[in-house]
Design a protein around this motif. Structure first.
Motif, PDB file in Angstrom:
ATOM      1  N   UNK A 321       0.798  -1.225   0.000  1.00 28.66           N
ATOM      2  CA  UNK A 321       0.000   0.000   0.000  1.00 28.66           C
ATOM      3  C   UNK A 321       0.831   1.275   0.000  1.00 28.66           C
ATOM      4  N   UNK A 322       1.962   1.262   0.699  1.00 29.57           N
ATOM      5  CA  UNK A 322       2.767   2.477   0.843  1.00 29.57           C
ATOM      6  C   UNK A 322       4.017   2.486  -0.020  1.00 29.57           C
ATOM      7  N   UNK A 323       4.512   1.305  -0.382  1.00 23.75           N
ATOM      8  CA  UNK A 323       5.711   1.173  -1.199  1.00 23.75           C
ATOM      9  C   UNK A 323       6.867   2.010  -0.659  1.00 23.75           C
ATOM     10  N   UNK A 324       7.209   1.858   0.636  1.00 20.41           N
ATOM     11  CA  UNK A 324       8.299   2.668   1.183  1.00 20.41           C
ATOM     12  C   UNK A 324       9.661   2.136   0.760  1.00 20.41           C
ATOM     13  N   UNK A 325      10.671   2.975   0.880  1.00 19.95           N
ATOM     14  CA  UNK A 325      12.036   2.523   0.627  1.00 19.95           C
ATOM     15  C   UNK A 325      12.552   1.662   1.777  1.00 19.95           C
ATOM     16  N   UNK A 326      11.995   1.878   2.975  1.00 19.52           N
ATOM     17  CA  UNK A 326      12.456   1.144   4.147  1.00 19.52           C
ATOM     18  C   UNK A 326      11.329   1.000   5.158  1.00 19.52           C
ATOM     19  N   UNK A 327      11.447  -0.022   5.985  1.00 23.65           N
ATOM     20  CA  UNK A 327      10.620  -0.177   7.175  1.00 23.65           C
ATOM     21  C   UNK A 327      11.572  -0.177   8.361  1.00 23.65           C
ATOM     22  N   UNK A 328      11.349   0.754   9.281  1.00 25.47           N
ATOM     23  CA  UNK A 328      12.255   0.941  10.411  1.00 25.47           C
ATOM     24  C   UNK A 328      11.630   0.362  11.673  1.00 25.47           C
TER      25      UNK A 328
END
Length: 386
Positions: A321-328
């Motif tokens: 859904x968000x297509x982030x570059x990273x999950x922290x």
């Protein structure tokens, strides 16, 4: 109908632009953002990052310097011929802000100057204290930090206040059961009465995401999801460097993904404490667990296995859904516990024509102190300066 609490209306006059109700103009904000993201940038270099003319840039920078918001430093070497251009930096001594983060077992305190310098951090144990008692202890600790750092009261710009729990409206949040006294009340006016300063109130997961964006991976990554592992489980989302609020102020409340049955198997640290305690390990609080965690404690591996399916579904929902570059992985989670979850991650990827869809990096936050308190401390400056 009660008056709406507006912290911006309470900012001390000496911080405002002449004859205005704003701290900085929109163009000044753009330049301050550039200076934050590019330490030691020179005045001549800034023009290439904006759509403003060089004349306008110089005029705005001179005005900011006259107000002591920025400092013009030595000339930057290596920029070729012509008149040397001074390097720019935010003036930390212009103002400072205090961040307060209320978790279920401890309150974190952080004082930050305008340039992002951490001036001091403290903690107040929350167990068996009323809200009034806890806030009085917080006030004492802040006063002591001000004394130690020789900070003038008039230079205190405002308070950032983070609390575990989802946003309801105004400055009201619905917090977990241990914080029932703090729930469903307007927190902004209470904090303003205590410190005589405007207070910006935010969810703790979002505050942690702000800290990560300003001091952590956000220095290099502009799009990421922040998982906040605390008594409960939440987080925040940073898109192009800015916090995503959502339509109701609750973007990043990842626990909402789970139903009543699944909620007990989400990666909330309250359940891990219950698990290890039932196996004979004395873990009095999440704060204690973060400092003394041992992945070999009995019950830890079983808990990780139990929450893995819900955790994996969340990671894939974020990716889709968000297509982030990273999950922290942040909040109060011990780094080695975060690594245990990362090791078990499975990405639901169905390659097409042999080509895989890109996915986020999984990163353990390197912020060792209270990220929510740090984010709360920088929040007033994020809202009003950069």
């Amino acid at each position: 109908m009660p008056d709406v609490y507006i912290p911006e209306a309470l900012i001390a006059r000496h911080f405002l632009r002449d004859n205005e109700t704003t701290v900085v103009s929109s163009n000044e904000r753009k330049l301050l953002q550039l200076i934050w993201r590019n330490p030691s940038i020179s005045r001549s270099e800034i023009t290439g990052h904006t759509d403003l003319t060089q004349q306008s840039v110089h005029r705005i920078l001179d005005q900011l310097a006259d107000r002591n918001i920025i400092l013009l430093g030595a000339a930057k070497p290596g920029l070729g011929r012509g008149q040397p251009s001074p390097m720019l930096r935010l003036n930390g001594s212009h103002a400072y802000a205090c961040g307060i983060s209320v978790n279920t077992d401890i309150i974190g305190i952080c004082i930050t100057d305008l340039a992002g310098g951490i001036l001091g951090e403290r903690e107040v144990a929350l167990r068996e204290l009323t809200m009034h008692q806890a806030l009085q202890l917080v006030k004492q600790q802040v006063t002591e930090l001000q004394r130690q750092n020789d900070l003038a009261e008039e230079d205190l710009f405002g308070i950032g206040f983070a609390i575990a729990g989802y946003h309801v409206d105004g400055t009201r949040h619905n917090a977990p059961l241990p914080l029932h006294e703090w729930s469903m009340i307007e927190l902004g006016p209470i904090i303003t009465d205590l410190f005589d300063r405007p207070a910006w109130v935010i969810n703790g997961g979002k505050s942690g995401a702000i800290a990560e964006s300003m001091f952590g991976v956000g220095r290099f990554i502009r799009h990421f999801a922040y998982l906040s592992f605390n008594y409960g489980f939440g987080g925040g989302v940073i898109i192009d460097g800015d916090l995503l609020q959502g339509g109701n102020g609750n973007a990043g409340e990842f626990s909402g993904l789970y139903d009543e049955v699944e909620t007990d198997r989400r990666p909330a640290l309250q359940h891990l404490i219950d698990r290890v305690s039932s196996n004979g390990v004395n873990v009095p609080s999440i704060h204690y667990m973060r400092r003394h965690f041992d992945r070999n404690w009995p019950g830890v591996s079983d808990w990780v296995e139990d929450v893995t399916p819900a955790y994996i579904r969340l990671v894939n929902a974020i990716r889709a859904t968000l297509d982030p570059q990273a999950i922290v992985f942040g909040g109060q989670i011990p780094p080695s516990l975060a690594s245990m979850l990362i090791e078990r991650t499975k990405i639901f990827d169905r390659p097409r024509y042999g080509v895989h869809r890109g996915g986020p990096k999984l990163i353990v936050s390197e912020i060792a102190s209270d990220a929510a308190a740090m984010g709360a401390a920088i929040l007033p400056f994020r809202r009003m300066f950069y």
